[in-house]
Design a protein around this motif. Structure first.
Motif, short mmCIF file in Angstrom:
data_model
loop_
_atom_site.label_atom_id
_atom_site.label_comp_id
_atom_site.label_asym_id
_atom_site.label_seq_id
_atom_site.Cartn_x
_atom_site.Cartn_y
_atom_site.Cartn_z
N TRP A 1 -2.03 -23.62 31.26
CA TRP A 1 -1.67 -22.37 31.94
C TRP A 1 -0.28 -22.47 32.53
CZ3 TRP A 1 -4.20 -18.12 31.03
CH2 TRP A 1 -5.55 -18.20 30.62
N PHE A 2 0.46 -21.35 32.40
CA PHE A 2 1.82 -21.30 32.93
C PHE A 2 2.01 -20.08 33.81
CE2 PHE A 2 4.45 -24.56 30.98
CZ PHE A 2 3.56 -25.09 30.06
N LEU A 3 2.82 -20.25 34.87
CA LEU A 3 3.25 -19.12 35.69
C LEU A 3 4.67 -18.76 35.29
CD1 LEU A 3 1.97 -19.92 39.30
CD2 LEU A 3 0.77 -18.87 37.38
N LYS A 4 4.93 -17.48 35.17
CA LYS A 4 6.24 -17.01 34.72
C LYS A 4 7.25 -17.01 35.85
CE LYS A 4 5.15 -13.94 30.90
NZ LYS A 4 5.05 -12.54 30.52
N ILE A 5 7.62 -18.18 36.30
CA ILE A 5 8.64 -18.26 37.34
C ILE A 5 9.98 -17.77 36.80
CG2 ILE A 5 9.24 -20.68 36.86
CD1 ILE A 5 9.66 -21.09 39.86
N THR A 6 10.16 -17.86 35.47
CA THR A 6 11.44 -17.42 34.90
C THR A 6 11.64 -15.91 35.04
OG1 THR A 6 10.38 -17.30 32.72
CG2 THR A 6 11.63 -19.29 33.21
N ALA A 7 10.54 -15.16 35.25
CA ALA A 7 10.70 -13.73 35.47
C ALA A 7 11.44 -13.47 36.77
CB ALA A 7 9.33 -13.05 35.50
N TYR A 8 11.47 -14.48 37.65
CA TYR A 8 12.14 -14.35 38.95
C TYR A 8 13.44 -15.14 39.01
CZ TYR A 8 8.12 -11.93 40.96
OH TYR A 8 7.16 -11.01 41.25
N ASP B 1 16.55 -14.66 38.18
CA ASP B 1 17.76 -14.04 38.77
C ASP B 1 17.63 -13.88 40.28
OD1 ASP B 1 15.77 -12.22 38.37
OD2 ASP B 1 17.08 -10.58 37.70
N GLN B 2 16.44 -13.48 40.75
CA GLN B 2 16.25 -13.34 42.20
C GLN B 2 16.32 -14.68 42.90
OE1 GLN B 2 12.99 -10.96 43.73
NE2 GLN B 2 12.72 -10.05 41.69
N LEU B 3 15.70 -15.69 42.29
CA LEU B 3 15.71 -17.01 42.92
C LEU B 3 17.14 -17.53 43.01
CD1 LEU B 3 12.55 -18.52 41.19
CD2 LEU B 3 12.84 -18.05 43.63
N LEU B 4 17.96 -17.17 42.05
CA LEU B 4 19.36 -17.58 42.08
C LEU B 4 20.15 -16.75 43.08
CD1 LEU B 4 21.54 -19.37 40.72
CD2 LEU B 4 21.98 -17.45 39.20
N ASN C 1 21.87 -25.25 40.38
CA ASN C 1 22.02 -26.03 39.15
C ASN C 1 20.71 -26.16 38.40
OD1 ASN C 1 24.72 -26.37 39.71
ND2 ASN C 1 24.45 -28.37 40.68
N TRP C 2 19.64 -26.23 39.16
CA TRP C 2 18.32 -26.37 38.55
C TRP C 2 17.95 -25.09 37.78
CZ3 TRP C 2 15.02 -30.38 37.98
CH2 TRP C 2 13.70 -30.09 37.60
N ILE C 3 18.19 -23.96 38.42
CA ILE C 3 17.92 -22.67 37.78
C ILE C 3 18.86 -22.51 36.58
CG2 ILE C 3 17.92 -20.16 38.10
CD1 ILE C 3 17.31 -20.79 41.12
N GLY C 4 20.10 -22.90 36.74
CA GLY C 4 21.03 -23.09 35.63
C GLY C 4 21.28 -21.88 34.76
N ARG C 5 21.88 -20.86 35.35
CA ARG C 5 22.21 -19.69 34.54
C ARG C 5 23.45 -19.99 33.70
NH1 ARG C 5 25.27 -14.96 34.45
NH2 ARG C 5 24.07 -13.06 34.08
N SER C 6 23.38 -19.72 32.39
CA SER C 6 24.62 -19.82 31.61
C SER C 6 24.71 -18.67 30.62
CB SER C 6 24.73 -21.17 30.90
OG SER C 6 23.55 -21.47 30.20
N GLU C 7 25.93 -18.19 30.46
CA GLU C 7 26.19 -17.07 29.56
C GLU C 7 26.72 -17.59 28.24
OE1 GLU C 7 28.79 -14.28 31.42
OE2 GLU C 7 27.29 -13.71 32.93
N VAL D 1 22.04 -14.51 28.02
CA VAL D 1 22.05 -15.31 29.24
C VAL D 1 20.90 -16.30 29.12
CG1 VAL D 1 21.68 -15.31 31.72
CG2 VAL D 1 23.09 -13.54 30.68
N GLN D 2 21.21 -17.55 29.29
CA GLN D 2 20.19 -18.58 29.16
C GLN D 2 19.96 -19.24 30.51
OE1 GLN D 2 18.85 -20.02 26.16
NE2 GLN D 2 18.84 -22.24 26.44
N TRP D 3 18.71 -19.59 30.78
CA TRP D 3 18.37 -20.26 32.04
C TRP D 3 17.87 -21.66 31.74
CZ3 TRP D 3 19.29 -17.36 36.40
CH2 TRP D 3 19.47 -16.00 36.20
#
Length: 817
Positions: free
Chosen positions: A191-198, A200-203, A222-228, A414-416
């Motif tokens: 089972w997974f929780l979709k933390i990635t849905a958040y 941008d907000q977490l960043l 850095n952990w969230i690691g947004r890159s374009e 945009v990649q996380w």
RNA sequence: GCCCAGGUGGCGAAAUCGGUAGACGCAAGGGACUUAAAAUCCCUCGGCAUAUGCCGUGCCGGUUCGAGUCCGGCCCUGGGCACCA
């Protein structure tokens, strides 16, 4: 008053007073400003260690300080009670995890009480109790209903001898800790929780956390690691498949000389089925731990899959390699490799003699760079890139992206780095996952009315797999939909689930009808959170995610759970983190028995500033004890004096100096505790004040009223740190109200005034003299005074003065040739 | 490997915005008190010189009137790297 300091007796007396008067019971009061101070709750490992003492003393000092400032303070305590060590203890000592955990909670609870922390014990809770995890199960189902929960395959460490999933910690040098068998990477559904849905907000919301250390925010960023970048589609030659590859450097697209896919990639599995040498390679890749640190440090290896991909612009054929350094969990499990412009790709290309094609240079004419020796990492101008030659980085990136878009072979993306949170654990001692599997209806969440799903506590524990999987009376059930036969999920939750919302539950731990009630709106968010720096990423990120998800379910009203964060450093012993597994712990109980709780609290706070790691050593505890004895003795001496409360009409300079020091100390300690949170320097200042009181008391200028004022201020300032001795001594000084109910001392600004100031005189930055100048002296006067100094004159001699730099109230620097 | 910290006396440390390096404490040495010990109190305490000097904050280089603090490059230690909590 006793002439001797007897910590054991006075500490029991003070604790008895707080208990009897319910001093720290927190009540919601809309008329008072609330202050919620929380130290990360402990895992009940057996007994407290010095790291705990540090953590909880910091929290108690801040709580008591805020209370003295008039706030309505909540400081709760509880137990993060699920976890692996209880299962290990169960195997070792043949005692059920629940029993072992409860015993530890009893013992550690007594230890916390003995240290005198001002907790509201009525709110004590344990995460292993159904009253707590009931609402975690309920919340999980709410997330499921919102589409934030899903199931997919994920890698685990598999012990082929014990037939058990192992935690990373249980894999030592690639082998199972008990079986010593070589660990395999195996995929199982989880089972997974979709933390990635958040993501941008977490960043973005990190910018609102002005009370957090920059270091922790950087780590999270850095952990969230947004890159374009771009998602490029590489058609696989002679197949229907397309590899979707993310790159932050679309400008280097013509430098791609191979693609790399993860060993677990479906294409790899597909081609290996027909190719024994590939199959062998994939099997080799399957040994070892799943941890990223291991994957990142293993020798990079690869094998040509035989497949070819078509370059999206040039239509060249590019080999697809299967490699052990591409992660299936990250992105699409495939990357494009540009050896000329990436260090890792370069090394891999060298090793396997793959082509290295330079497509970026400093300029069209400067081709001096030797691409055979090292990759060219900088951004520059395109070469060897068809009609894109000559374009600079930004133009090249945009032009290539445009072309890909036009041909439908790529898009902006945009990649996380952040991945979804796998919450399934194949363990017994955790919160049961409230899911039922029905052959007819499929996956069915447990209905609210059937919650909580209770974890059976009297079990046989043999260490081979979870006992729940061997308990038909547990897993056999009926489907809530069709009432047919069905089975329960036997996995339990990751223990980070419990610690992601406990801070809010402390507002209403006795609420049995719902997760939270209106009390959470009063207390949340936490005003001050305190915990170890080792939690800087995972725990804090998960809790922030939960808070936002709870907000979206209208369970809480704010965006963030923790307004201010203090990340305390590790307590080390012999250069390593103190932990039971290493066996280098120090039991604070021995120190308490010898010196009392106040000395232990004082010393732990004095030994280093809270954010620094602290190399533990017992020596130095004597100094803290000596200070408290000196404090006791001075109050005893003062009590014999019968101080006059009358103010001095004409204080001598020595008396003015003494009073100024007293108020300077109040100013400094208030700032150190309230703003800087450097408790060690606050204590140092208070030690200086006590030293000054001793000198003053023995001097001819001694005045009992001034000493009384200084001692009272000192006791008040010390009381958050050493609450017991100050409780006794404040009564002894003649107060009828308990010190815990008295306000924080205030600075008399008038006492701070100075007639003269001291300046350091430098010549070319080297200290040559110290001068005393009237407080009102201007720069001309100061320069004159400095140049008149004998030593300054001697150093200047015949040399020419070029400049004189004056720093207000501090320093004069004379620059000579 | 990647991300984040840290490295200052014999030891724990301090120096808050670039302005006296070592506050405060431990240990050690010397002294007072004591029959003695403990406790307590006083003095010394980075190194080398010996009157007011030179050197010194992991290493190398830079910026500045001035660098522990800022910049560039290294070395070492610790934390985290998604199943320890």
């Amino acid at each position: 008053m006793e002439s001797q300091y007897n910590p054991q007796q006075i500490e029991l007396d003070a604790q008895h007073y707080w208990e009897k008067n319910q001093t720290f019971k927190a009540k919601e009061d809309p008329l008072k400003e609330k202050y919620y101070c929380l130290s990360m709750f402990p895992y009940p490992s057996g007994s407290l260690h010095v790291g705990h003492v540090r953590n909880y003393t910091i929290g108690d000092v801040i709580s008591r300080f805020q209370r003295m400032l008039g706030k309505n303070v909540l400081q709760p305590i509880g137990w993060d009670a699920f976890g692996l060590p209880a299962e290990n203890a169960a195997i070792k000592n043949k005692v059920p995890p629940a029993q072992w955990t409860d015993q530890n909670i009893q013992h550690m609870g007594r230890q916390l009480r003995r240290l005198g922390f001002g907790y509201d014990w009525d709110r004590e809770m344990s995460t292993c109790k159904p009253e707590y995890y009931h609402w975690e199960q309920w919340f999980f189902i709410k997330l499921y209903e919102k589409g934030l929960v899903y199931k997919k395959n994920a890698l685990v460490n598999w012990d082929p001898v014990d037939n058990t999933v192992l935690a990373n910690e249980q894999v030592i040098d690639g082998r199972g800790w008990r079986s010593n068998a070589k660990v395999e990477r195996r995929e199982i559904p989880q089972w997974f929780l979709k933390i990635t849905a958040y993501a941008d907000q977490l960043l973005n919301d990190l910018d609102t956390l002005t009370g957090w250390p920059a270091q922790v925010k950087t780590m999270q960023r850095n952990w969230i690691g947004r890159s374009e970048g771009a998602l490029v589609h590489f058609q696989v030659a002679d197949m229907a498949d397309t590899l979707q590859v993310f790159t932050t450097r679309p400008d280097t697209l013509f430098g791609v000389t191979y693609l790399a896919i993860a060993p677990e990639h479906p294409l790899a599995t597909l081609v290996a089925a027909k190719n024994p040498s590939l199959k062998g390679f994939l099997a080799e890749c399957q040994t070892g731990k799943v941890a990223e640190a291991d994957l990142a440090t293993i020798e990079k290896r690869g094998i040509d899959s035989g497949l070819r991909a078509i370059h999206p612009i040039s239509n060249e054929l590019i080999p697809i390699w299967i490699t052990n350094y591409v992660l299936m969990d990250y992105g699409s499990g495939a990357i494009m490799a540009v050896p000329a412009h990436d260090q890792r790709d370069f090394e891999f290309a060298k090793k396997y003699q793959l082509p290295i094609r330079q497509v970026v240079a400093r300029s069209l004419t400067d081709l001096s760079f030797d691409i055979d020796k090292q990759p060219f990492i900088e951004k520059g101008v395109l070469i060897n890139s068809n009609h894109f030659d000559g374009l600079a980085y930004a133009e090249a990136r945009d032009a290539i992206l445009q072309q890909l878009l036009k041909d439908n072979k790529g898009e902006k993306q945009v990649q996380w780095r952040l991945r979804d949170w796998g919450v399934s654990r194949q363990r017994y001692w955790g919160t049961p996952i409230p899911i039922i599997y029905c052959d007819a209806c499929g996956t069915v969440p447990v209905p609210e009315k059937d919650l909580p799903i209770i974890l059976p506590e009297s079990i046989e524990f043999d260490g081979v797999g979870s006992p729940l999987k061997k308990m038909p009376e547990y897993y056999n059930t009926t489907c809530p939909n069709c009432q047919g036969a069905a089975v329960r999920e036997t996995d339990t939750f990751d223990t980070f689930m419990e610690s992601s919302w406990y801070y809010a539950r402390f507002a209403c731990p006795d609420q049995s009808m719902k997760m939270f009630d209106e009390r959470v709106d009063y207390w949340a968010p936490v005003d001050q959170y305190i915990g170890g720096i080792e939690h800087a990423i995972l725990h804090l990120l998960y809790a922030r995610f939960f808070h936002k998800a709870m907000r979206d379910l209208k369970l809480v009203q704010t965006d963030e759970p923790f307004l201010r964060l203090l990340s305390q450093g590790m307590v080390l012993k012999d250069g390593a983190k103190m932990s039971k597994s290493i066996g280098n712990t120090v039991d604070p109980e021995d120190l308490i028995a010898q010196y009392g709780a106040d000395t232990v609290r004082l010393f732990v706070m004095f030994a280093a500033s809270p954010e620094q790691s602290l190399e533990w050593s017992d020596s130095g505890v004597d100094g803290a004890y000596r200070f408290l004895k000196r404090l006791w003795h001075m109050v005893f001496q003062q009590v014999q004096q019968k101080p006059t409360q009358q103010e001095l009409l004409a204080p001598t300079p020595a008396q003015k100096d003494f009073r100024r020091l007293c108020h300077e100390t109040i100013q400094k300690v208030t700032d150190d505790i309230g703003r800087r949170q450097t408790f060690n320097t606050a204590i140092a200042s208070m030690m200086e004040l006590l030293n000054a009181i001793y000198i003053f008391a023995a001097s001819p200028h001694h005045n009992a009223a001034l000493t009384q004022e200084a001692l009272q201020a000192l006791l008040l300032m010390l009381s958050p740190i050493t609450p017991h001795i100050t409780h006794a001594l404040m009564y002894a000084l003649g107060h009828s109200e308990a010190i815990v109910n008295l306000p924080w001392p205030t600075v008399d600004v008038g006492a701070l005034a100075k007639d003269t100031l001291k300046f350091v005189v430098q010549i070319n930055g080297k200290m040559r003299a110290e001068i005393t100048a009237p407080a009102h002296a201007d720069n001309k006067d100061l320069e004159h005074l400095a140049l008149n100094d004998e030593n300054v004159q001697r150093h200047i001699g015949e040399k020419e003065i070029q400049r004189v730099i004056i720093i207000a109230k501090k320093l004069i620097n004379i620059v000579i040739k």
